[in-house]
Design a protein around this motif. Sequence first.
Motif, PDB file in Angstrom:
ATOM      1  N   ARG A  89       0.862  -1.198   0.000  1.00 36.55           N
ATOM      2  CA  ARG A  89       0.000   0.000   0.000  1.00 36.55           C
ATOM      3  C   ARG A  89       0.888   1.234   0.000  1.00 36.55           C
ATOM      4  NH1 ARG A  89      -0.665  -1.409   5.724  1.00 36.55           N
ATOM      5  NH2 ARG A  89       0.351   0.205   6.992  1.00 36.55           N
ATOM      6  N   GLY A  90       0.299   2.355  -0.372  1.00 35.21           N
ATOM      7  CA  GLY A  90       1.039   3.615  -0.356  1.00 35.21           C
ATOM      8  C   GLY A  90       1.662   3.928  -1.704  1.00 35.21           C
ATOM      9  N   VAL A  91       2.758   4.691  -1.639  1.00 34.35           N
ATOM     10  CA  VAL A  91       3.437   5.137  -2.862  1.00 34.35           C
ATOM     11  C   VAL A  91       4.915   4.794  -2.766  1.00 34.35           C
ATOM     12  CG1 VAL A  91       1.814   6.993  -3.376  1.00 34.35           C
ATOM     13  CG2 VAL A  91       3.760   7.447  -1.871  1.00 34.35           C
ATOM     14  N   ALA A  92       5.505   4.439  -3.910  1.00 36.68           N
ATOM     15  CA  ALA A  92       6.933   4.126  -3.930  1.00 36.68           C
ATOM     16  C   ALA A  92       7.454   4.243  -5.347  1.00 36.68           C
ATOM     17  CB  ALA A  92       7.206   2.724  -3.383  1.00 36.68           C
ATOM     18  N   TRP A  93       8.698   4.685  -5.443  1.00 40.15           N
ATOM     19  CA  TRP A  93       9.451   4.703  -6.687  1.00 40.15           C
ATOM     20  C   TRP A  93      10.757   3.951  -6.457  1.00 40.15           C
ATOM     21  CZ3 TRP A  93       8.682   7.676 -11.365  1.00 40.15           C
ATOM     22  CH2 TRP A  93       7.478   8.404 -11.390  1.00 40.15           C
ATOM     23  N   VAL A  94      11.229   3.283  -7.507  1.00 38.35           N
ATOM     24  CA  VAL A  94      12.556   2.676  -7.486  1.00 38.35           C
ATOM     25  C   VAL A  94      13.418   3.435  -8.472  1.00 38.35           C
ATOM     26  CG1 VAL A  94      13.914   0.570  -7.738  1.00 38.35           C
ATOM     27  CG2 VAL A  94      11.546   0.443  -6.930  1.00 38.35           C
ATOM     28  N   LEU A  95      14.579   3.907  -7.997  1.00 34.28           N
ATOM     29  CA  LEU A  95      15.452   4.750  -8.816  1.00 34.28           C
ATOM     30  C   LEU A  95      16.829   4.093  -8.929  1.00 34.28           C
ATOM     31  CD1 LEU A  95      13.570   6.677  -6.785  1.00 34.28           C
ATOM     32  CD2 LEU A  95      14.718   8.479  -8.063  1.00 34.28           C
ATOM     33  N   PRO A  96      17.055   3.262  -9.956  1.00 31.13           N
ATOM     34  CA  PRO A  96      18.386   2.665 -10.139  1.00 31.13           C
ATOM     35  C   PRO A  96      19.390   3.708 -10.580  1.00 31.13           C
ATOM     36  CG  PRO A  96      16.947   2.091 -11.976  1.00 31.13           C
ATOM     37  CD  PRO A  96      16.099   2.849 -10.997  1.00 31.13           C
ATOM     38  N   ASP A  97      20.635   3.551 -10.158  1.00 27.25           N
ATOM     39  CA  ASP A  97      21.660   4.523 -10.535  1.00 27.25           C
ATOM     40  C   ASP A  97      21.895   4.563 -12.037  1.00 27.25           C
ATOM     41  OD1 ASP A  97      21.901   5.071  -7.882  1.00 27.25           O
ATOM     42  OD2 ASP A  97      24.023   4.497  -7.706  1.00 27.25           O
ATOM     43  N   ASP A  98      21.716   3.421 -12.706  1.00 21.95           N
ATOM     44  CA  ASP A  98      22.006   3.371 -14.137  1.00 21.95           C
ATOM     45  C   ASP A  98      20.749   3.162 -14.970  1.00 21.95           C
ATOM     46  OD1 ASP A  98      21.479   0.839 -13.318  1.00 21.95           O
ATOM     47  OD2 ASP A  98      23.206  -0.104 -14.289  1.00 21.95           O
ATOM     48  N   GLY A  99      19.615   3.657 -14.496  1.00 20.63           N
ATOM     49  CA  GLY A  99      18.371   3.513 -15.244  1.00 20.63           C
ATOM     50  C   GLY A  99      17.382   4.611 -14.900  1.00 20.63           C
ATOM     51  N   GLU A 100      16.213   4.498 -15.460  1.00 21.71           N
ATOM     52  CA  GLU A 100      15.179   5.504 -15.267  1.00 21.71           C
ATOM     53  C   GLU A 100      14.338   5.199 -14.025  1.00 21.71           C
ATOM     54  OE1 GLU A 100      14.666   8.316 -17.080  1.00 21.71           O
ATOM     55  OE2 GLU A 100      16.559   7.755 -18.048  1.00 21.71           O
ATOM     56  N   PRO A 101      13.912   6.240 -13.292  1.00 19.85           N
ATOM     57  CA  PRO A 101      13.010   6.009 -12.151  1.00 19.85           C
ATOM     58  C   PRO A 101      11.718   5.341 -12.613  1.00 19.85           C
ATOM     59  CG  PRO A 101      13.868   8.261 -12.155  1.00 19.85           C
ATOM     60  CD  PRO A 101      14.243   7.673 -13.472  1.00 19.85           C
ATOM     61  N   ALA A 102      11.191   4.446 -11.783  1.00 14.94           N
ATOM     62  CA  ALA A 102       9.969   3.733 -12.145  1.00 14.94           C
ATOM     63  C   ALA A 102       9.056   3.659 -10.929  1.00 14.94           C
ATOM     64  CB  ALA A 102      10.296   2.326 -12.639  1.00 14.94           C
ATOM     65  N   PRO A 103       7.757   3.963 -11.099  1.00 18.40           N
ATOM     66  CA  PRO A 103       6.830   3.891  -9.970  1.00 18.40           C
ATOM     67  C   PRO A 103       6.404   2.456  -9.694  1.00 18.40           C
ATOM     68  CG  PRO A 103       5.654   4.556 -11.946  1.00 18.40           C
ATOM     69  CD  PRO A 103       7.099   4.429 -12.340  1.00 18.40           C
ATOM     70  N   LEU A 104       6.102   2.186  -8.430  1.00 18.80           N
ATOM     71  CA  LEU A 104       5.480   0.928  -8.033  1.00 18.80           C
ATOM     72  C   LEU A 104       4.036   1.198  -7.667  1.00 18.80           C
ATOM     73  CD1 LEU A 104       8.057  -0.879  -5.690  1.00 18.80           C
ATOM     74  CD2 LEU A 104       7.403  -1.526  -8.002  1.00 18.80           C
ATOM     75  N   ARG A 105       3.152   0.370  -8.175  1.00 18.52           N
ATOM     76  CA  ARG A 105       1.745   0.428  -7.776  1.00 18.52           C
ATOM     77  C   ARG A 105       1.461  -0.729  -6.828  1.00 18.52           C
ATOM     78  NH1 ARG A 105       2.504   1.956 -12.902  1.00 18.52           N
ATOM     79  NH2 ARG A 105       1.648   3.982 -13.545  1.00 18.52           N
ATOM     80  N   PRO A 106       0.410  -0.633  -6.039  1.00 14.35           N
ATOM     81  CA  PRO A 106       0.131  -1.724  -5.102  1.00 14.35           C
ATOM     82  C   PRO A 106       0.117  -3.089  -5.783  1.00 14.35           C
ATOM     83  CG  PRO A 106      -1.216   0.154  -4.551  1.00 14.35           C
ATOM     84  CD  PRO A 106      -0.521   0.507  -5.839  1.00 14.35           C
ATOM     85  N   TYR A 107       0.855  -4.010  -5.181  1.00 12.35           N
ATOM     86  CA  TYR A 107       1.017  -5.393  -5.620  1.00 12.35           C
ATOM     87  C   TYR A 107       1.919  -5.540  -6.838  1.00 12.35           C
ATOM     88  CZ  TYR A 107      -2.469  -6.537  -2.156  1.00 12.35           C
ATOM     89  OH  TYR A 107      -3.137  -6.678  -0.971  1.00 12.35           O
ATOM     90  N   ASP A 108       2.541  -4.466  -7.305  1.00  9.39           N
ATOM     91  CA  ASP A 108       3.627  -4.611  -8.264  1.00  9.39           C
ATOM     92  C   ASP A 108       4.820  -5.259  -7.563  1.00  9.39           C
ATOM     93  OD1 ASP A 108       2.218  -3.450 -10.294  1.00  9.39           O
ATOM     94  OD2 ASP A 108       3.385  -1.593 -10.364  1.00  9.39           O
ATOM     95  N   VAL A 109       5.610  -5.985  -8.337  1.00 12.51           N
ATOM     96  CA  VAL A 109       6.817  -6.601  -7.813  1.00 12.51           C
ATOM     97  C   VAL A 109       7.997  -6.129  -8.647  1.00 12.51           C
ATOM     98  CG1 VAL A 109       8.017  -8.758  -7.270  1.00 12.51           C
ATOM     99  CG2 VAL A 109       5.527  -8.635  -7.064  1.00 12.51           C
ATOM    100  N   ALA A 110       9.029  -5.631  -7.969  1.00 15.50           N
ATOM    101  CA  ALA A 110      10.255  -5.185  -8.641  1.00 15.50           C
ATOM    102  C   ALA A 110      11.367  -6.173  -8.345  1.00 15.50           C
ATOM    103  CB  ALA A 110      10.644  -3.789  -8.155  1.00 15.50           C
TER     104      ALA A 110
END
Length: 307
Positions: A44-65
């Motif tokens: 639940r909530g909000v989250a982004w994953v920001l790899p050092d060598d890639g583009e930021p990507a949002p996570l939506r609930p129940y997404d898996v990174a």
Amino acid sequence: MDSLIGLLDGPRARGAFLLRSLLEPPYALRIADEAPLTVITLVRGVAWVLPDDGEPAPLRPYDVALVRGPGHYTVADDPGTPWQTLIGPGQTCTTLAGPDRTASVDAGGRTWGDGPDGGTLLLTGTYQLRSEVSRRLLTALPTLLIRPGATGPVELLAAEIGRPEPGQELVLDRILDLLLVAVLRGWLAAPGSGAPAWYRARDDAVVGPALRLLHEEPDRPWTVAALAGRCGVSRSALARRFTELVGQPPMTYLTAWRLTLAADLLREPEATIGAVARRVGYGSSYALSAAFKRERGMSPQEHRRQA
């Protein structure tokens, strides 16, 4: 061994690091633990994953990174939030600014963050990969892969991680494995996923049967002619089609597959180099040692010591 079975069976958690993070925005966690593979899911909530060598990507609930190490990355409520907490090797935690999250751990040691009412709930699991068969495909993953969540495994993981009961570690390991396998299967099956060429070629009428034979019978004294005969096609047709779809000739692919299997088998303390050589199609320990040294830059003995 079928290479896909080896892939899905190889990433097997054994006392994996698993954590439930309860966070209140703004938050930003700098991850520098250099784990080979990390699984992150947003409940639940909000989250982004920001790899050092890639583009930021949002996570939506129940997404898996899936984050492939050892590169560093940041997990934050927003790409613009400066990071306040550093996670280092061994999951050491240092607070540089903002709330001291290092003190907010429950008695079971698996819940961490800003308090029980945190608006964002993240689940994180890290793997230390021991299988060369799995590593072979996982290195083909992008630095960051995000797939729509497998709701069932995510809900199981969320329920079990907050319930410190006997046997919890074993149960969590298996649920984490299930979640990872579900994500990998979805990625492999998706059109345009960037899956490895050998996997995409499995359904080809000419190359598919040849790949299955090489994977399941690596100990046979294969030649292109013998392989073509088993597949019911001409030698030239097989060689041309195999190279076109897989990106390398059949015997080059076979050598790489044999050495991948050998690298796994050499991790077994009781396995002699001669026995491993016979199981993967080399006539002697000398022949395996020469091929291993040529392709991997070290002897089987050196590989075993490092493993």
